[in-house]
Structure formats: C-alpha cells, structure tokens
Design an enzyme around this catalytic site. Structure first.
Site, mmCIF file in Angstrom:
data_model
loop_
_atom_site.group_PDB
_atom_site.id
_atom_site.type_symbol
_atom_site.label_atom_id
_atom_site.label_comp_id
_atom_site.label_asym_id
_atom_site.label_seq_id
_atom_site.Cartn_x
_atom_site.Cartn_y
_atom_site.Cartn_z
ATOM 1 N N TYR A 91 44.207 30.674 23.257
ATOM 2 C CA TYR A 91 44.371 29.341 23.851
ATOM 3 C C TYR A 91 45.612 29.276 24.749
ATOM 4 O O TYR A 91 46.036 28.197 25.131
ATOM 5 C CB TYR A 91 44.443 28.272 22.759
ATOM 6 N N ASP A 150 43.457 31.151 10.713
ATOM 7 C CA ASP A 150 42.954 32.503 10.443
ATOM 8 C C ASP A 150 44.043 33.562 10.543
ATOM 9 O O ASP A 150 44.217 34.341 9.614
ATOM 10 C CB ASP A 150 41.742 32.812 11.310
ATOM 11 N N HIS A 389 40.705 37.922 23.704
ATOM 12 C CA HIS A 389 39.617 37.050 24.133
ATOM 13 C C HIS A 389 40.178 35.656 24.268
ATOM 14 O O HIS A 389 41.262 35.350 23.763
ATOM 15 C CB HIS A 389 38.518 37.043 23.054
ATOM 16 N N TYR A 474 36.832 21.215 21.786
ATOM 17 C CA TYR A 474 37.833 20.569 20.915
ATOM 18 C C TYR A 474 39.240 20.987 21.304
ATOM 19 O O TYR A 474 40.221 20.360 20.908
ATOM 20 C CB TYR A 474 37.533 20.912 19.445
ATOM 21 N N ARG A 475 39.350 22.048 22.130
ATOM 22 C CA ARG A 475 40.645 22.659 22.415
ATOM 23 C C ARG A 475 40.345 23.730 23.441
ATOM 24 O O ARG A 475 39.223 24.263 23.471
ATOM 25 C CB ARG A 475 41.097 23.293 21.105
#
Ligand code: ADP
Length: 529
Positions: A91, A150, A389, A474-475
């Site tokens: 992100y 995670d 990723h 959502y993000r």
C-alpha cells in the site's frame, strides 16, 4: 540534496537546522543513503522518474518534538508524510505519496503506556509493533490477545489508522480503536473521546466522549498525526476450534455464504473466514488445463465433474470459533446443523486448542495470527522470486451471488486486459470486516519499467471495472489513491468537497500528507475529475 516541492534550497537548509535543534542532529536524515531506506520496496515505479522519493526524514521521540516539527514544517511549507513503522507494504510502504515530502518517522516513539487485562485494552505509541506488544503481554503473563496484522512487524497505530484487518474477534482494527491523542497540522494537541475530559478514567473504555465523534476522521487521513491510541484487546479465550465446510457444486456457494453471513452476524463465528475453491490452486493440473483450453472454455459441469472425480469439493471454508471449550464445540455443532440442508456437504473437525498455548505447539498452526500470535509467515505467499506486489482490494456484498458475479467480472477483465488468466493471488473472499467480503488480488511488482507501466494501467482499469459494478476499494497503494478517490463520486464528488473543506480549515498551509486518499491541500489542488 533532494528538495521538497516548491521549497527553496536556502529555506530547506534553514528548516533542517531547526528540525535538528528540535529532535537532535542524529535524528534528521538527509543523505541519499539514509533517505533511500524510506523508499517503497514494493514500488510500482521501479527505475522511473515518477517514483515518489522523500527529500529527508525526521524522527522525533515525543509529542512535544512532533509539535515542534509540525510548526517548523508550517513555517517553510514543507510537506510531511507520517509513518509509524513504515511497513505498509503493498500500500506504499514508508514512502510518501508526493515526491519530495519529508518522512515524519515515529518509530522511536515506542512506549507501551498501559495494558489492562481486566477491561482488556492497551494504550500505545506509534512505534509499538505487534511483536513488541505481544512480547510485553507474554513477559507480564497478561491474559489478553492482540490481533496482529498478517506481518507482525508493523505497528498497531499504522495498521489501525489505515483500517487494516486481522483474523481474531478484534479483526477490524479501526473498530477496536478507543481514544486517540493527535497532533493537528498547526501543532495543536487534541485528545478524542473521553480523552478530552482532563483526568478521565475511561479514555480507553468508552469511545465516543461528548459531541460529534471525530476519532474516525484520523483514519486514512491527512488531518492529524496520531501520537497515542487506545485499542481494545480480546480476553484470552479458553479455547479455539476450527471446522471446515465443503460443498460439491458451484451454486452451493449461495447457501454456503448465506449460512456464513448468519453465523458471522450473530457472533457465533467471530473470526476471519475465507471461502476458497481448490480450482484456484490447481491450474497446473493437465486435466484441468485441458478443460479450460476447450473451445468456449470449461463449463460448470466440466469443473464439477473434474472435482467430483478427484473427490474434492467446489468450495470450502474454515470457520473459527473462540470461547469456552464447551461453547465452541456447541457452536460448531450448530453450524453443521445450519449447513446440513446443502446436498453433499461435508464437514471436517479441526483440533481443539486450549490456552495459554504451549509454545512448542505454535509451529503446528497453519497461521498463528488467527490465535493472536504475530508472525512474518505471510511473506512466503508470493514465493521466493517475488519482487512484491500491490493489492487491489474491493469490498463486495457477503452473498454467494455477488462472489460469483465478481469472479466472472474480474476473470473477464483479466482476460480482456491481457493479464494472466486467474489472478496471481486471489485471497478471499474474506470476512475481515463485518457484513461484507474483502477480495484481495495481488498485482506483481516487477523491476521492469514496461511491465510496471502495463500493470499500473491495468490496475486503473480494474478499479473502474469494479466501480461500474458498485464495488469500491477499502484501501489502496499511494500510487492509486487518486484513481480510487475518483470512483467515490456520488453527487459530483460531494464527499471529496467535504474532505477538502475540512482539510483547508485544519491544515491551511497544506503540510500534512498531501494527496492522501485523493485529498490535496488548496495550494496543490488540481481541478477534480
Ligand atoms: P505500519 O506501522 O503498520 O507499517 P505505516 O507506518 O506504514 O504503518 O503507515 C500506514 C499508513 O498509516 C500510512 O498511510 C501512514 O501515512 C499512516 N500513518 C501511520 N502512522 C500514522 C500516525 N501515527 N498518524 C497518522 N497517520 C499515520
């Protein structure tokens, strides 16, 4: 030396001296060698000019120092990009959205101010990671669980304010937030919720305080720097049990998800579930590949027949139960009863685990995060040759119909855009958040300019495809915040206009995280889409 946008070299030098006076010379980083550490390791702009590289970084060690940094930034109009531990990989990592911003690195502020195992909450500073809090709780023998993201090396504050999700009953991390301390863009100090009451005895027990509830305004936000945050913890349960439900046919997804939604929304299942099909992981199977290669592709009957011949179900989901041993066993029995009307359904009992767990037992968990034990195991997901990723992460309704539609829409879009058929990672649909599914698609990062360009184009296209079907993210990665924000356009972008009005009032010099979530300060604002 790199410069912040619109800041003259002499002004930047003067500002750096003042930052050094405020936080100590060794905590202001300007050399390329140091600053490069804040670049995004999963940047979709590898080897390209557009990569948003910071100009410098500053690492304060307390609230007063954060306030001092903010005041200096205002004087010289230096954009700041806040990070807690900067591990937001996928992100944007620790890199700013706007190249030349200075990174405000809060990882030195790593105090665990309180952990309460009677009312089950913690009060932490930004630099506290999941590992830090877990160790603290273990060392003191406290009877509470954290809910790790995670990868456990990130911070509770960074993940909660970015609205990350975990797996246990406290999996909606922002929902678990109770009370914040925030430095506003003008250097003012604010406490939200009961924290506004001096000497409050319930800052971490009652979220709302009095008057309009503004804590959420500091999530995915450029309105403040969170310097303390309360977070609710889960009382260590007596036991954990999982049970797997497998159904044979494609359309069985509908009653399967309907049953899951009932169990989740009634708090019988209180953790993250993830519906999966083995078909996602069997693409290399020659028999299956031959079916897909048929003219017109594989039909549902082909796929059902193939799975039946291998004695494998079409869909399965592992349901987690947390609580007293007798209760979780009864809950699993009840779940079986609810799904029993699906023809051909199969159930598999998981192992009952009791807490506190014997440390020797931890490696036997497929994913210890589901029982509140932080890990870095998730980095195995992409395989050894992965360069990382970014996530495409739409929210879809929690119905089988919606999942089947999403599966078709995204499979078709992947084929149309020339992406490998079947997403590289297709995680979910998962119930990290109440009453909806989150589907995570991994877009690979390449160290190849042309491939990244193509991937970025595809990412933007797929955001649009999702929006056309009523599914929003959502993000998102900083590189696509504008693209995603553009899709939240109801009534000619009234939400964005509201955000901008607030931004202008709170941050008139536009120094905090410009561009975050598509919100630009007035002085940098382009015409909206
Ligand atoms: P983590 O510590 O979980 O790795 P990051 O530091 O990478 O999280 O930050 C994740 C996101 O949250 C980024 O968009 C960042 O700007 C924002 N953020 C992180 N810490 C704060 C904070 N203390 N106040 C406001 N926003 C923050």
């Amino acid at each position: 030396m790199r410069l912040p946008p619109g800041v003259a070299s002499a002004d930047f030098s003067a500002a750096l001296e003042q930052f050094e006076a405020a936080v100590g010379k060794q905590w202001v980083f300007t050399s390329d060698e140091d600053v490069d550490l804040y670049r995004d390791s999963y940047s979709p702009f590898w080897h390209e000019q557009e990569e948003p590289v910071p100009s410098a970084a500053v690492a304060p060690d307390g609230v007063e120092q954060v306030q001092a940094v903010v005041r200096i930034a205002n004087k010289y109009r230096i954009p700041l990009w806040t990070i807690s531990t900067g591990k937001n990989l996928g992100y944007g990592g620790s890199a700013p959205l706007l190249g030349g911003s200075m990174v405000l690195d809060l990882k030195r502020m790593d105090r665990i101010l309180e952990v309460n195992d009677k009312n089950h909450y913690a009060l932490v500073e930004p630099g506290v990671s999941y590992f830090d809090l877990y160790r603290y709780i273990q060392d003191k023998g406290l009877k509470v669980w954290i809910d790790p993201a995670d990868p456990g090396w990130g911070s509770l504050i960074g993940n909660a304010v970015d609205r990350g999700g975990g797996r246990t009953p406290m999996r909606d991390h922002f929902d678990a937030v109770c009370g914040m301390e925030v430095v506003l863009p003008d250097g003012e100090l604010l406490r939200t919720g009961m924290g506004a009451l001096p000497n409050s005895k319930t800052w971490q027990q009652y979220k709302y305080g009095f008057g309009p509830y503004i804590t959420p305004a500091f999530s995915q936000s450029s309105l403040g720097i969170v310097t303390k945050m309360g977070i609710w913890l889960f009382p260590e349960p007596e036991a954990y049990l999982t049970g797997t439900v497998t159904v044979p046919k494609r359309d069985d997804l509908k009653p399967l998800v309907a049953g899951m939604a009932y169990l989740l929304n009634s708090n019988i299942v209180m953790g993250t579930t993830s519906v999966g099909s083995p078909l996602n992981f069997m693409r290399a199977d020659p028999q299956l590949a031959a079916l897909y290669a048929k003219p017109g592709g594989a039909t549902t009957e082909d796929l059902e027949g193939f799975l039946h011949s291998r004695n494998i179900g079409y869909w399965s989901v592992e349901l987690p139960f947390y609580g007293p041993a007798k209760v979780v066993q009864a809950q699993w029995e009840y779940a079986k009863q609810r799904f029993s009307s699906i023809e051909g359904v199969k159930f598999q009992d998981g192992k009952l685990r009791r807490f506190p767990i014997d440390p020797a037992e931890v490696p036997s968990f497929q994913n210890s995060v589901a029982v509140g034990i932080p890990s870095l195991g998730v980095f195995g997901v992409g395989g050894a040759r992965s360069n990382g990723h970014i996530w495409f992460s739409p929210v879809v309704p929690m119905t089988g119909e919606a999942v089947l539609e999403a599966q078709k829409v995204f499979t078709d879009a992947y084929a149309e855009f020339g992406m490998p058929t079947g997403p590289m990672f297709f995680l979910g649909p998962a119930s990290n958040y109440a009453r909806c599914f989150l589907i995570l698609f991994g877009f690979p990062i390449e160290h190849d300019v042309e491939k990244n360009k193509k991937n970025r184009e595809n990412f933007m296209k797929i955001v649009k495809v999702a929006a056309e079907h009523g599914w929003g993210e959502y993000r998102t990665h900083t590189a696509f915040m504008q693209t995603v924000s553009d899709t939240y356009s109801f009534n000619d972008h009234s939400l964005r206009r509201f955000h901008e009005t607030v931004k202008d009032a709170i941050d008139p010099n536009g120094i905090l995280s410009p561009g975050k979530c598509g919100i630009w300060p007035k002085r940098m604002r382009k015409a909206t889409a």
